[in-house]
Design an enzyme around this catalytic site. Structure first.
Site, PDB file in Angstrom:
ATOM      1  N   GLU A 105       0.833  -1.210   0.000  1.00 33.59           N
ATOM      2  CA  GLU A 105       0.000   0.000   0.000  1.00 33.59           C
ATOM      3  C   GLU A 105       0.864   1.255   0.000  1.00 33.59           C
ATOM      4  O   GLU A 105       0.521   2.255  -0.642  1.00 33.59           O
ATOM      5  CB  GLU A 105      -0.921  -0.013   1.215  1.00 33.59           C
ATOM      6  CG  GLU A 105      -1.991  -1.099   1.141  1.00 33.59           C
ATOM      7  CD  GLU A 105      -2.846  -1.157   2.389  1.00 33.59           C
ATOM      8  OE1 GLU A 105      -4.047  -1.447   2.261  1.00 33.59           O
ATOM      9  OE2 GLU A 105      -2.323  -0.917   3.495  1.00 33.59           O
ATOM     10  N   GLU A 159      -3.425  -9.812   4.251  1.00 28.21           N
ATOM     11  CA  GLU A 159      -4.312  -9.471   5.362  1.00 28.21           C
ATOM     12  C   GLU A 159      -5.459 -10.466   5.522  1.00 28.21           C
ATOM     13  O   GLU A 159      -5.928 -10.709   6.637  1.00 28.21           O
ATOM     14  CB  GLU A 159      -4.881  -8.060   5.167  1.00 28.21           C
ATOM     15  CG  GLU A 159      -3.913  -6.939   5.501  1.00 28.21           C
ATOM     16  CD  GLU A 159      -2.998  -6.575   4.345  1.00 28.21           C
ATOM     17  OE1 GLU A 159      -2.330  -5.534   4.429  1.00 28.21           O
ATOM     18  OE2 GLU A 159      -2.933  -7.341   3.356  1.00 28.21           O
TER      19      GLU A 159
END
Length: 261
Positions: free
Chosen positions: A112, A132
């Site tokens: 990210e 995640e």
């Protein structure tokens, strides 16, 4: 600028930012706050025009959130400082080019962080993932950004499965600009940064603001705002010395001298 977990170096108009948190350059709350302070200072310094973000060493760019810190009690919604997690993805008004030089593993929040940059250069051994899903959390920024950057079905597969993919696949989907031999990564990133630093900063600022604001606008609405100088950066550009200098340099068949005003 001196920080505990991040190295910074100014090279003329270029700021190099290096995550330096052994063993893997993971980001905890303190590191994120440092990055936020660094990129805020970069944004506000008129003498700096381009930034490079990379990681120390050859194995890790950044694996994202420090799960050891999380296990010790750091909350997922902790105060990550200016710019949100990693200092980049929520920083308002950052109208200067940022290059991510991905020197190794970039997963979770590290991926990210990379996609929060404007240009991504990847070492040939770099690998990526959004794991995640396996820890019962959401890759929030990636869930918003990734389907807009690469084909929807590929983005959803990566988000749903958390699987690893290499630099070649990232390049194939357009997630990275180019793959570079590991030994040449930083020299190529610096070459690109120097090229951008010699460019017109007011034009770059206008490009970044328009791209950012137009993302949620209809085409004609965005175009009308540009032509009517309703973006602050466009208004500044059209009233600047640089705009006149660009026209003069073209007419005189010479390289323009950009002053950023």
């Amino acid at each position: 600028m001196t920080f505990e977990n991040v190295l910074t170096e100014r090279r003329g108009a270029v700021l190099e930012v290096t995550l330096n948190r052994p063993k893997a350059n993971a980001i905890d709350m303190a590191t994120s706050q440092e990055l936020g302070e660094i990129f805020t200072q970069f944004r506000d310094d008129p003498d700096l025009r381009v930034a490079i973000i990379t990681g120390q060493g050859e194995k890790f760019f950044c694996p994202g959130w420090d799960l050891k810190a999380a296990a010790d009690g750091e909350a997922a919604d902790a105060d990550y400082g200016k710019g949100g997690f990693g200092g980049l993805q929520e920083l308002r008004g950052l109208n200067k080019p940022v290059i991510a030089a991905v020197n190794g593993i970039a997963c979770g929040g590290g991926l990210e962080l990379a996609i929060s940059a404007d240009i991504i250069l990847a070492a040939e051994h770099a690998t990526f993932a959004l794991p995640e899903i396996r820890s019962g959390t959401v890759a929030d920024a990636a869930t918003i950004k990734l389907p807009k950057r690469i084909p929807y079905h590929i983005a959803m597969e990566l988000l749903f499965t958390g699987r690893w993919f290499d630099a070649e696949e990232a390049n194939r989907w357009g997630l990275v600009n180019r793959i570079i031999p590991s030994a040449d990564l930083m020299s190529q990133a610096r070459k690109m940064a120097d090229e951008l630093a010699s460019g017109p900063p007011l034009v770059f600022a206008a490009i970044k603001e328009v791209v950012r604001e137009a993302e949620d606008m209809k085409f004609l609405d965005a175009l009308n705002r540009i032509t009517r100088s309703q973006f602050e950066t466009v208004e500044r550009l059209y009233r600047s010395e640089d705009q006149q200098e660009g026209a003069r340099a073209f007419a005189e068949k010479r390289d323009p001298v950009w002053k950023g005003r």
